[in-house]
Write a protein that holds these residues in place. Structure first.
Motif, PDB file in Angstrom:
ATOM      1  N   THR A   1       0.829  -1.213   0.000  1.00 48.00           N
ATOM      2  CA  THR A   1       0.000   0.000   0.000  1.00 48.00           C
ATOM      3  C   THR A   1       0.854   1.250   0.000  1.00 48.00           C
TER       4      THR A   1
ATOM      5  N   ASP B   1       0.998   4.237  -2.728  1.00 52.39           N
ATOM      6  CA  ASP B   1       0.761   5.636  -2.367  1.00 52.39           C
ATOM      7  C   ASP B   1       1.907   6.539  -2.820  1.00 52.39           C
TER       8      ASP B   1
ATOM      9  N   SER C   1      -4.462   0.342  -4.387  1.00 56.80           N
ATOM     10  CA  SER C   1      -4.752   0.708  -2.998  1.00 56.80           C
ATOM     11  C   SER C   1      -6.093   0.144  -2.550  1.00 56.80           C
TER      12      SER C   1
ATOM     13  N   PHE D   1      -5.723  -3.600  -1.900  1.00 52.99           N
ATOM     14  CA  PHE D   1      -4.985  -3.914  -0.674  1.00 52.99           C
ATOM     15  C   PHE D   1      -5.763  -3.494   0.580  1.00 52.99           C
ATOM     16  N   LEU D   2      -6.580  -2.453   0.498  1.00 54.93           N
ATOM     17  CA  LEU D   2      -7.431  -2.123   1.641  1.00 54.93           C
ATOM     18  C   LEU D   2      -8.441  -3.248   1.892  1.00 54.93           C
TER      19      LEU D   2
ATOM     20  N   ASP E   1      -3.643   7.040   4.567  1.00 53.99           N
ATOM     21  CA  ASP E   1      -3.148   5.679   4.811  1.00 53.99           C
ATOM     22  C   ASP E   1      -2.094   5.604   5.911  1.00 53.99           C
TER      23      ASP E   1
END
Length: 340
Positions: A65, A69, A110, A113-114, A294
């Protein structure tokens, strides 16, 4: 044939642009703030994660993540300079072909993966003493690699098919640089990405319903009111994931499909196209905010990250603050991650 005619007709409607002070001043300023905050926070997070071993699925997903980012944040300067018209129009073509594609590429990484982090938190809620095995760590690494490869495979044609000759006029709308098949692929990928979002939204909502049930059951088992209140304070930290997801990604995905249709097919009048443009840009900024939010997930939910950060701060802290930070560092459980 009908779809082709719609795409062709769209190309003749190239005079409907949204060049004004809002897109040239306000949004570049907002993205400048995000870039400065995001590059600082994610740079620090990257440096800390390099010092943490990948000893759990949770940390592996967090590391992926933060890489996503960082890549997203690095696209911001190109958008800022292009939208503010501080550089030649040629850069706008580069933004359409490369950095904008990278932005969306990292956004959906992202999101994926969240979703995986949320599933991991649910497993932590139901099996708090579960530990990661060598096999599960390998599986997490393979899954992470598969996500990157799959999203890259989806995104690369959007770069290749943005292959029309660039001019000062057509770079104002990225869709005007795409070939006929490029528009079809762009719309198709948009629907695939929408599916990715809605599936992950469903996974996150269901997992949090189950997590809430586990928290309630844990709360009911605790008879001492003081102890229960203390535990509840710690447990509520896990809800930061769903908060970030709803703030950053939900508004944009209610806007993206009509906006994409306005870019690839002539189904909206010019005034509606402009309205959709401002809605898309506003919600896209919220999506970009994810890169700044994040790191709070890393801090509140990953004990190894928090411990490393506080250790670093202790080295530069005055003696009077050392005791307080040491107490914060030792607070909580003895496991790798913050418990539910």
């Amino acid at each position: 044939m009908k779809a082709t005619n719609n795409f062709s007709y769209f190309r003749n409607d190239s005079n409907c642009t949204s060049d004004n002070k809002i897109s040239q001043v306000i949004f570049p300023l907002l993205y400048t703030i995000l870039f400065l905050v995001g590059i600082t926070m994610n740079g620090l997070a990257t440096w800390i994660f390099f010092k943490i071993s990948s000893k759990s699925n949770f940390i592996i997903f967090l590391k992926n993540t933060v890489i996503s980012d960082i890549l997203m944040v690095l696209t911001f300067p190109f958008k800022i300079l292009s939208d503010a018209k501080l550089v030649p129009w040629v850069l706008r073509g580069f933004v359409c072909q490369v950095t904008q594609v990278v932005f969306y590429f990292t956004m959906y990484i992202s999101i994926l993966f969240l979703g995986l982090i949320t599933i991991d938190r649910y497993q932590k809620a139901t099996s708090p003493f579960r530990t990661s095995t060598t096999r599960s760590l390998l599986g997490a690494k393979i899954l992470s690699t598969a996500i990157w490869i799959s999203m890259f495979t989806l995104s690369l044609p959007n770069m290749i098919l943005t292959n029309k000759k660039k001019t000062p006029k057509n770079v104002k709308k990225c869709a005007l640089l795409k070939s006929e098949f490029g528009l079809v692929w762009h719309e198709t990928v948009n629907y695939i990405c929408q599916l990715i979002f809605w599936v992950n939204l469903a996974v996150i909502v269901v997992c949090y319903m189950l997590i809430t049930r586990e928290l309630y059951k844990s709360y009911k088992r605790t008879k001492c009111a003081g102890k229960a209140a203390s535990k509840k304070t710690v447990n509520l930290k896990v809800f930061i994931i769903i908060a970030v997801f709803f703030i950053c990604f939900v508004p944009f995905h209610f806007t993206r499909i009509p906006y994409t249709l306005s870019q690839t097919r002539h189904v909206f009048e010019c005034s509606a196209q402009k309205t959709l443009f401002y809605l898309k840009e506003s919600t896209l900024w919220l999506t970009s905010l994810n890169a700044c939010l994040d790191p709070f997930i890393y801090f509140f939910l990953c004990k190894s990250f928090r411990k490393s950060l506080l250790n670093m701060l202790c080295k530069h802290a005055p003696p009077s603050a050392l005791g307080t930070r040491t107490a914060e560092q030792n607070e909580g459980d003895d496991t790798e991650e913050t418990p539910l």
